[in-house]
Motif scaffolding. Structure first.
Motif, PDB file in Angstrom:
ATOM      1  N   GLU A   1      -6.439  -0.301  -5.590  1.00  0.00           N
ATOM      2  CA  GLU A   1      -7.839   0.077  -4.823  1.00  0.00           C
ATOM      3  C   GLU A   1      -7.492   1.352  -3.999  1.00  0.00           C
ATOM      4  O   GLU A   1      -6.328   1.595  -3.688  1.00  0.00           O
ATOM      5  CB  GLU A   1      -8.099  -0.921  -3.756  1.00  0.00           C
ATOM      6  CG  GLU A   1      -8.507  -2.317  -4.315  1.00  0.00           C
ATOM      7  CD  GLU A   1      -8.665  -3.329  -3.495  1.00  0.00           C
ATOM      8  OE1 GLU A   1      -9.434  -4.425  -3.677  1.00  0.00           O
ATOM      9  OE2 GLU A   1      -8.253  -3.167  -2.016  1.00  0.00           O
TER      10      GLU A   1
ATOM     11  N   VAL B   1      -4.312  -4.722 -10.022  1.00  0.00           N
ATOM     12  CA  VAL B   1      -5.521  -4.297  -9.407  1.00  0.00           C
ATOM     13  C   VAL B   1      -5.097  -3.026  -8.440  1.00  0.00           C
ATOM     14  O   VAL B   1      -4.239  -3.419  -7.602  1.00  0.00           O
ATOM     15  CB  VAL B   1      -6.402  -5.064  -8.701  1.00  0.00           C
ATOM     16  CG1 VAL B   1      -7.507  -4.487  -7.914  1.00  0.00           C
ATOM     17  CG2 VAL B   1      -6.855  -6.390  -9.494  1.00  0.00           C
TER      18      VAL B   1
ATOM     19  N   MET C   1     -13.267   2.304   0.728  1.00  0.00           N
ATOM     20  CA  MET C   1     -12.896   2.043  -0.654  1.00  0.00           C
ATOM     21  C   MET C   1     -13.682   3.042  -1.312  1.00  0.00           C
ATOM     22  O   MET C   1     -14.849   2.841  -1.650  1.00  0.00           O
ATOM     23  CB  MET C   1     -12.918   0.591  -1.196  1.00  0.00           C
ATOM     24  CG  MET C   1     -12.105   0.499  -2.488  1.00  0.00           C
ATOM     25  SD  MET C   1     -12.591  -1.294  -3.316  1.00  0.00           S
ATOM     26  CE  MET C   1     -11.752  -2.209  -2.093  1.00  0.00           C
TER      27      MET C   1
ATOM     28  N   SER D   1     -11.817   1.045  -7.503  1.00  0.00           N
ATOM     29  CA  SER D   1     -10.881   0.162  -7.692  1.00  0.00           C
ATOM     30  C   SER D   1     -10.787   0.106  -9.151  1.00  0.00           C
ATOM     31  O   SER D   1     -11.675   0.380 -10.002  1.00  0.00           O
ATOM     32  CB  SER D   1     -11.124  -1.401  -7.270  1.00  0.00           C
ATOM     33  OG  SER D   1     -12.464  -1.691  -7.804  1.00  0.00           O
TER      34      SER D   1
ATOM     35  N   TYR E   1      -8.332   4.177  -1.252  1.00  0.00           N
ATOM     36  CA  TYR E   1      -8.944   4.266   0.042  1.00  0.00           C
ATOM     37  C   TYR E   1      -8.725   5.725   0.487  1.00  0.00           C
ATOM     38  O   TYR E   1      -7.711   6.208   0.225  1.00  0.00           O
ATOM     39  CB  TYR E   1      -8.668   3.361   1.170  1.00  0.00           C
ATOM     40  CG  TYR E   1      -8.706   1.850   0.963  1.00  0.00           C
ATOM     41  CD1 TYR E   1      -9.875   1.176   1.243  1.00  0.00           C
ATOM     42  CD2 TYR E   1      -7.897   1.086   0.023  1.00  0.00           C
ATOM     43  CE1 TYR E   1     -10.109  -0.147   1.174  1.00  0.00           C
ATOM     44  CE2 TYR E   1      -8.240  -0.129  -0.103  1.00  0.00           C
ATOM     45  CZ  TYR E   1      -9.274  -0.900   0.266  1.00  0.00           C
ATOM     46  OH  TYR E   1      -9.458  -2.204   0.055  1.00  0.00           O
TER      47      TYR E   1
ATOM     48  N   GLU F   1       0.746  -1.210  -0.081  1.00  0.00           N
ATOM     49  CA  GLU F   1       0.025   0.127  -0.128  1.00  0.00           C
ATOM     50  C   GLU F   1       0.917   1.088  -0.086  1.00  0.00           C
ATOM     51  O   GLU F   1       1.998   1.245   0.669  1.00  0.00           O
ATOM     52  CB  GLU F   1      -0.841   0.174   1.185  1.00  0.00           C
ATOM     53  CG  GLU F   1      -1.964  -1.089   1.138  1.00  0.00           C
ATOM     54  CD  GLU F   1      -2.773  -1.085   2.626  1.00  0.00           C
ATOM     55  OE1 GLU F   1      -3.385  -1.800   2.703  1.00  0.00           O
ATOM     56  OE2 GLU F   1      -2.328  -0.466   3.614  1.00  0.00           O
TER      57      GLU F   1
ATOM     58  N   ASN G   1     -17.292   3.931  -5.984  1.00  0.00           N
ATOM     59  CA  ASN G   1     -18.229   3.737  -5.070  1.00  0.00           C
ATOM     60  C   ASN G   1     -19.144   5.137  -5.038  1.00  0.00           C
ATOM     61  O   ASN G   1     -18.783   5.916  -3.977  1.00  0.00           O
ATOM     62  CB  ASN G   1     -17.614   3.421  -3.799  1.00  0.00           C
ATOM     63  CG  ASN G   1     -18.444   3.266  -2.684  1.00  0.00           C
ATOM     64  OD1 ASN G   1     -19.689   3.256  -2.750  1.00  0.00           O
ATOM     65  ND2 ASN G   1     -18.034   3.340  -1.435  1.00  0.00           N
TER      66      ASN G   1
ATOM     67  N   TYR H   1      -3.224   4.114  -1.892  1.00  0.00           N
ATOM     68  CA  TYR H   1      -3.420   3.372  -3.342  1.00  0.00           C
ATOM     69  C   TYR H   1      -2.850   1.770  -2.836  1.00  0.00           C
ATOM     70  O   TYR H   1      -1.648   1.560  -2.521  1.00  0.00           O
ATOM     71  CB  TYR H   1      -2.443   3.832  -4.316  1.00  0.00           C
ATOM     72  CG  TYR H   1      -2.808   5.398  -4.544  1.00  0.00           C
ATOM     73  CD1 TYR H   1      -3.934   5.430  -5.500  1.00  0.00           C
ATOM     74  CD2 TYR H   1      -2.003   6.495  -4.345  1.00  0.00           C
ATOM     75  CE1 TYR H   1      -4.271   6.925  -5.883  1.00  0.00           C
ATOM     76  CE2 TYR H   1      -2.549   7.772  -4.509  1.00  0.00           C
ATOM     77  CZ  TYR H   1      -3.716   7.809  -5.434  1.00  0.00           C
ATOM     78  OH  TYR H   1      -3.962   9.063  -5.769  1.00  0.00           O
TER      79      TYR H   1
END
Length: 380
Positions: A308, A306, A294, A297, A310, A185, A226, A375
């Motif tokens: 994601e 991938v 999140m 993504s 946050y 991350e 989202n 990330y």
């Protein structure tokens, strides 16, 4: 005399081993000397962060820029997924001025370059048609940040934005920490304080391609956001005053879809026409407890990478590389072309200073502005 050749061979072997060790110390083929420069009287440099699983991040204190960030594909092959340049000169000459940079004092656009705070109108220098974008021409992206602390996997950068800089009131002290943790991350921690009431909306502006920088279109990337609503804008990309539902529009990324799937609608969709594609803020669905969640993504189906995102921010600006035109040549010698990169910028909403329905970005003396974005990388 007979011992001389043996010693010579040993010396050459030792030199060879040393050279090999130096070559393998970092994934990035970057020369530190190319980042040692002086901008506005301050020294710039390059810093490489590493975690235990082999990920690396390259950071320069010129604009607090993310120069590069590696991530493994499903077969374990590392590639740099950030568009960047191999020298300070490359950034100074780039057509796209926000490459990888920290953005402030106010990210995104301020309509007509003005706002009113406690009855006082502030006029800002314009750099995006009739608007100010990302803090103005001398925003945080164009400043040399102080380097407060560096460890093997982190760096702390600081900057004092003086009262009146780019039109904003108050002396704003900013601290941003990058951390590359062992969970793959990449963390961004932002803090700021002021001695006078002001406004703050900080973000970061890396351009990504999960297939690797300069490795073709991002329109096949599968993006999920989202968000139930997005921010409708006028022809100068200033909000019309409210966020509108994504359902039934090309802006519906709730279930995930290829970025390019609905771009054909640009022929008839006014919002896509205004942004030359996607260049819009999304109103996220944060939890009531204010914890990290999140926001989005994104998957490159070819490599399996991938990412994601946050955050604790209410908004996410999605930009699909619509203004890239091949004029910038990156650190691997490849041109950065139209829609071959994307940005996902966590933030408060654009033009929040002039939109009474949007969350406030005001900061008072005695308060601490604090936000965080992550990330996170994995494979599928």
């Amino acid at each position: 005399m007979k011992s001389l050749p043996i010693i010579t061979v040993a010396v050459f072997v030792l030199i060879g081993c040393t050279q090999k060790k130096q070559e393998n110390t970092s994934f990035f083929k970057l020369n530190t000397a190319d980042f040692k420069s002086t901008v506005k009287g301050k020294e710039t440099g390059l810093y490489i962060l590493k975690n235990s699983s082999g990920m690396e991040a390259a950071i320069t204190n010129y604009g607090g820029r993310i120069v590069g960030l590696t991530a493994a594909d499903r077969d374990g092959e590392m590639k740099d997924v950030i568009l960047g340049f191999n020298s300070i000169e490359g950034y100074l000459k780039a057509n796209e001025v926000f490459h990888g940079a920290l953005i402030g004092r106010v990210g995104n656009r301020v309509g007509n370059g003005k706002f009113t705070l406690d009855g006082v109108e502030y006029k800002l220098p314009l750099n995006n048609g009739p608007n100010q974008l990302h803090g103005g021409v001398d925003g945080f992206h164009n400043q040399v940040w102080g380097v407060k602390k560096v460890t093997a996997n982190s760096i702390v950068l600081t900057y004092l934005s003086k009262d009146g800089e780019m039109g904003y009131p108050g002396n704003l002290s900013v601290e941003v920490t990058y951390v590359l943790n062992d969970k793959n991350e990449f963390e961004l921690h932002y803090k700021a304080t002021t001695d006078e009431k002001t406004v703050v909306n900080l973000t970061s502006h890396p351009f990504f391609n999960l297939a690797g920088e300069g490795n073709g279109t991002i329109n096949n990337h599968i993006l999920k956001i989202n968000a139930e609503k997005y921010t409708a804008v006028d022809s100068t990309l200033i909000p019309l005053g409210e966020n509108v539902p994504v359902v039934g529009t090309p802006f519906d990324f709730r279930n995930g879809k290829a970025i390019g799937q609905d771009l054909g609608a640009q022929k008839t969709n006014a919002q896509l026409q205004h942004g030359l594609g996607y260049d819009h803020n999304f109103e996220l669905n944060p939890p009531a407890n204010g914890e990290m969640f999140m926001a989005a993504s994104i998957l490159d189906p070819e490599s399996g990478r991938v990412m994601e995102i946050y955050t604790i921010e209410p908004g996410l600006q999605f930009y699909g590389g619509n203004f890239m035109d091949g004029s910038d040549i990156g650190n691997s010698g490849k041109a950065y072309e139209f829609r071959e990169s994307f940005a996902l910028e966590t933030q408060h909403f654009p033009d929040a200073l002039n939109q009474p329905n949007f969350p406030s970005i005001e900061l008072n003396p005695g308060e601490t502005y604090s936000t965080k974005t992550i990330y996170a990388f994995k494979t599928k």
